[in-house]
Design a protein around this motif. Sequence first.
Motif, short mmCIF file in Angstrom:
data_model
loop_
_atom_site.label_atom_id
_atom_site.label_comp_id
_atom_site.label_asym_id
_atom_site.label_seq_id
_atom_site.Cartn_x
_atom_site.Cartn_y
_atom_site.Cartn_z
N ASN A 1 32.81 -6.14 -5.84
CA ASN A 1 32.82 -4.82 -6.45
C ASN A 1 31.40 -4.31 -6.56
O ASN A 1 30.46 -4.94 -6.06
CB ASN A 1 33.53 -4.87 -7.80
N LEU A 2 31.22 -3.17 -7.25
CA LEU A 2 29.89 -2.58 -7.39
C LEU A 2 28.93 -3.52 -8.11
O LEU A 2 27.74 -3.59 -7.76
CB LEU A 2 29.97 -1.24 -8.12
N ASP A 3 29.43 -4.24 -9.10
CA ASP A 3 28.57 -5.19 -9.82
C ASP A 3 28.05 -6.27 -8.88
O ASP A 3 26.87 -6.63 -8.94
CB ASP A 3 29.32 -5.83 -10.99
N LEU B 1 27.72 -6.02 -5.62
CA LEU B 1 26.78 -5.37 -4.71
C LEU B 1 25.42 -5.20 -5.38
O LEU B 1 24.38 -5.45 -4.76
CB LEU B 1 27.34 -4.00 -4.27
N LYS B 2 25.42 -4.84 -6.66
CA LYS B 2 24.17 -4.73 -7.41
C LYS B 2 23.50 -6.09 -7.56
O LYS B 2 22.28 -6.21 -7.46
CB LYS B 2 24.42 -4.10 -8.78
N THR C 1 21.44 -1.25 -5.17
CA THR C 1 21.83 -0.38 -6.27
C THR C 1 21.97 1.08 -5.87
O THR C 1 22.45 1.88 -6.66
CB THR C 1 20.80 -0.49 -7.41
N SER C 2 21.59 1.42 -4.65
CA SER C 2 21.65 2.81 -4.21
C SER C 2 23.11 3.25 -4.04
O SER C 2 23.95 2.50 -3.56
CB SER C 2 20.91 2.98 -2.88
N SER C 3 23.36 4.49 -4.40
CA SER C 3 24.72 5.03 -4.21
C SER C 3 25.06 5.12 -2.72
O SER C 3 26.24 5.12 -2.35
CB SER C 3 24.84 6.40 -4.88
N ASP D 1 24.72 2.81 -0.65
CA ASP D 1 25.23 1.50 -0.22
C ASP D 1 26.65 1.22 -0.71
O ASP D 1 27.31 0.34 -0.20
CB ASP D 1 24.30 0.39 -0.71
N ARG D 2 27.12 1.97 -1.68
CA ARG D 2 28.43 1.70 -2.28
C ARG D 2 29.60 1.71 -1.29
O ARG D 2 30.50 0.89 -1.41
CB ARG D 2 28.69 2.69 -3.41
N ILE E 1 31.67 -1.38 0.50
CA ILE E 1 32.87 -2.07 0.00
C ILE E 1 34.10 -1.56 0.74
O ILE E 1 34.94 -2.35 1.19
CB ILE E 1 33.01 -1.90 -1.53
N LYS E 2 34.20 -0.25 0.90
CA LYS E 2 35.33 0.32 1.66
C LYS E 2 35.28 -0.10 3.12
O LYS E 2 36.32 -0.32 3.76
CB LYS E 2 35.34 1.84 1.54
#
Length: 191
Positions: free
Chosen positions: A31-33, A35-36, A41-43, A45-46, A49-50
């Motif tokens: 999840n985002l956590d 990934l961080k 932490t950049s948006s 890079d989010r 996950i998809k």
Amino acid sequence: MDINVPYLLSVANLHKILDAIQKAGVPEVFNLDFLKDLGFTSSNDRPVIKVLKYLGMLDSSGRPQQPYRDFVDHTKAKAVLAARLRVAFDDLYLSDKNAHNKSVESLKGWFKSKTGASDSVAKKIATQFRSLAQYADFQATLPGEPEVEILRLVYQPEPSLRTFQDVYVRLDRLGYSNRTARRKIASLASQ
């Protein structure tokens, strides 16, 4: 191929993310956590996950699947990614078995017509695909996974495999005689 292809706004960190995944343990949920925790932490890079979900490495809830677990093994990672690209973008590989060698510009045209995306979105998808393809190793093989083995035999046939019947015989010898494998080959043969 699902035409709703997720994409990164920038692929600048894509290879770094893939490297970081291999160095980390397998999380219960990606999840985002997580990934961080990997340092991203950049948006921008989010969406990775998809992308991993689209490639079948994570399930819809973000839980790592077997291809993800195989990818963490650095000796298999690039072959796993190549196999997942062939599966996720099967329509592209049906049109060109060496799609991973295409330019971003020609891929953009293909993605635009296939997905109905705008020029800018199609270019982002093409750039992402090309970046993933550059990271992957399409010469390596992964024995043992029927879907991957079928695709390898169809897209990188050995000289002795001249017809789909030859592929059927080889798959039978490898123990892949189930209906799903035969249906997949039959659909490829009818193209």
